[in-house]
Scaffold this active site. Structure first.
Site, PDB file in Angstrom:
ATOM      1  N   ASN A  64       0.867  -1.119  -0.166  1.00 12.82           N
ATOM      2  CA  ASN A  64      -0.001  -0.115   0.117  1.00 12.82           C
ATOM      3  C   ASN A  64       0.889   1.066  -0.089  1.00 12.82           C
ATOM      4  OD1 ASN A  64      -1.895   1.960   0.464  1.00 12.82           O
ATOM      5  ND2 ASN A  64      -2.413   1.514   2.515  1.00 12.82           N
ATOM      6  N   TRP A  65       1.089   1.868  -1.134  1.00 13.59           N
ATOM      7  CA  TRP A  65       2.067   2.887  -1.231  1.00 13.59           C
ATOM      8  C   TRP A  65       1.431   4.280  -0.617  1.00 13.59           C
ATOM      9  CZ3 TRP A  65       4.180   2.605  -7.020  1.00 13.59           C
ATOM     10  CH2 TRP A  65       5.022   1.427  -7.281  1.00 13.59           C
ATOM     11  N   LYS A  66       0.257   4.234  -0.366  1.00 14.02           N
ATOM     12  CA  LYS A  66      -0.627   5.438   0.187  1.00 14.02           C
ATOM     13  C   LYS A  66      -0.328   6.469  -0.791  1.00 14.02           C
ATOM     14  CE  LYS A  66      -0.151   3.400   4.711  1.00 14.02           C
ATOM     15  NZ  LYS A  66      -0.353   3.790   6.248  1.00 14.02           N
ATOM     16  N   GLU A  95      -6.305  -4.769  10.678  1.00 13.54           N
ATOM     17  CA  GLU A  95      -5.412  -3.519  10.873  1.00 13.54           C
ATOM     18  C   GLU A  95      -5.752  -2.585  11.938  1.00 13.54           C
ATOM     19  OE1 GLU A  95      -2.639  -1.555   7.677  1.00 13.54           O
ATOM     20  OE2 GLU A  95      -4.328  -0.296   7.733  1.00 13.54           O
ATOM     21  N   SER A  99       2.798  -1.614  10.605  1.00 15.53           N
ATOM     22  CA  SER A  99       4.288  -1.793  10.793  1.00 15.53           C
ATOM     23  C   SER A  99       4.872  -3.002  10.356  1.00 15.53           C
ATOM     24  CB  SER A  99       4.191  -1.516  12.260  1.00 15.53           C
ATOM     25  OG  SER A  99       3.866  -0.145  12.634  1.00 15.53           O
ATOM     26  N   HIS A 133      -9.699   1.593   4.307  1.00 12.59           N
ATOM     27  CA  HIS A 133      -8.628   1.791   4.930  1.00 12.59           C
ATOM     28  C   HIS A 133      -9.028   2.996   6.339  1.00 12.59           C
ATOM     29  CE1 HIS A 133      -4.446   3.031   6.347  1.00 12.59           C
ATOM     30  NE2 HIS A 133      -3.788   1.768   5.579  1.00 12.59           N
TER      31      HIS A 133
HETATM   32  P1  PGA Z   1       2.275   0.566   7.776  1.00 12.53           P
HETATM   33  O1  PGA Z   1       1.105   0.812   6.869  1.00 12.53           O
HETATM   34  O2  PGA Z   1       2.964  -0.777   7.271  1.00 12.53           O
HETATM   35  O3  PGA Z   1       3.096   1.771   7.261  1.00 12.53           O
HETATM   36  O4  PGA Z   1       2.156   0.462   9.058  1.00 12.53           O
HETATM   37  C1  PGA Z   1       0.092  -0.151   6.639  1.00 12.53           C
HETATM   38  C2  PGA Z   1      -1.348   0.488   6.089  1.00 12.53           C
HETATM   39  O5  PGA Z   1      -1.706   1.401   6.783  1.00 12.53           O
HETATM   40  O6  PGA Z   1      -1.697   0.029   5.207  1.00 12.53           O
END
Ligand code: PGA
Length: 265
Positions: free
Chosen positions: A8-10, A182, A228, A107
């Protein structure tokens, strides 16, 4: 069950050039991995520029490589409805016609910053499944909810509401559902949660999914963990049979990190 490793590159990276470079390095290093499904979810604007060979099939474009393309959201209406008068939105049909096979939905950052509700997410899950795409539905409790002992209640409610519109859909559509546990408090830079905590959440979700869809369908729906994950801790989670994969945010922007995680699956 194949482990599913989602990047997930956001809202990253800032240029198309960097997006292409990142995508190509991950694709090159992971395309021949067996027993792993690697899904890369860049921002919408890069989706048509990253190269993922695909073939046209009656149900849509199908990617040939082991590396699949996903998006980070989509709208619930089809572009054909109301002549597509939904300014700024992207439909599941558009994504499918581009070769996308997965869509992340619900999300916590969208719930938090865009005020996305479970009702909106439910409509999106329905649109994605009805277009033969795979929905990666995120659920999870906040720190405050955990501290006040509401974790199970929150997970149960999110599942019930977000899946409301797909109850009763034929099994072939439901087979395309993936749920991510999550915990909001475990997203970097804060997390992760312990493997035991992740497992507890995942087993609870599995139990509820079976209650909602029945044994036959429910048992086959993958439940993955997000929050994380990096190359140092990934194996601890991935070695658990009940954790069917991981959703990776920050670490998916570093090709070496992400490739290492995929290799550990
Ligand atoms: P993270 O993000 O691995 O940086 O904690 C995961 C996500 O929110 O998809």
């Amino acid at each position: 069950m194949k482990k599913i490793i989602v990047a997930n590159w956001k809202m990253n990276p800032a240029t198309l050039q960097s997006a292409k470079r990142l995508f190509d390095s991950i694709k090159k290093a992971t395309k021949n991995l067996k027993n792993v499904e690697v899904v890369i979810c860049p921002p919408f604007v890069y989706l048509s520029n990253v190269k993922c060979p695909y073939t046209a099939e009656p149900s849509g474009l199908r990617q040939m490589s082991n590396v699949k393309l996903g998006s980070q959201d989509c709208f619930w209406e089809n572009s054909l409805k109301n002549r597509g008068a939904f300014t700024g939105e992207i439909s599941a049909l558009m994504l499918k016609n581009l070769g996308c096979q997965y869509v992340i939905l619900g999300h916590s950052e969208r719930r938090q910053y865009i005020n996305e509700t479970d009702e909106m997410i439910s409509k999106k899950v329905e649109a994605v499944l009805k277009n033969d795409l795979r929905a990666i539905l995120c659920i999870g409790e906040t720190k405050k909810e955990r501290e006040t002992g509401q974790t199970k209640k929150v997970l149960k409610t999110q599942l019930k509401k977000c899946l409301k519109k797909i109850i009763g859909l034929p099994a072939r559509f439901l087979a395309n559902l993936i749920v991510v546990y999550e915990p909001v408090w475990a997203i970097s830079p804060n997390g992760p949660c312990s493997v035991a905590e992740a497992l507890e959440g995942i087993l609870f979700i599995k139990k509820n999914i079976v209650q909602i869809f029945g044994q036959k369908i429910g048992k086959k729906i993958p439940i993955i963990y997000g929050g994380s994950i990096n190359s140092q801790n990934a194996y601890e989670f991935l070695k658990e049979k009940e954790i069917n994969g991981v959703l990776v945010g920050a670490a998916s922007l570093n090709p070496d990190e992400f490739i290492s995680i995929a290799n550990q699956a």
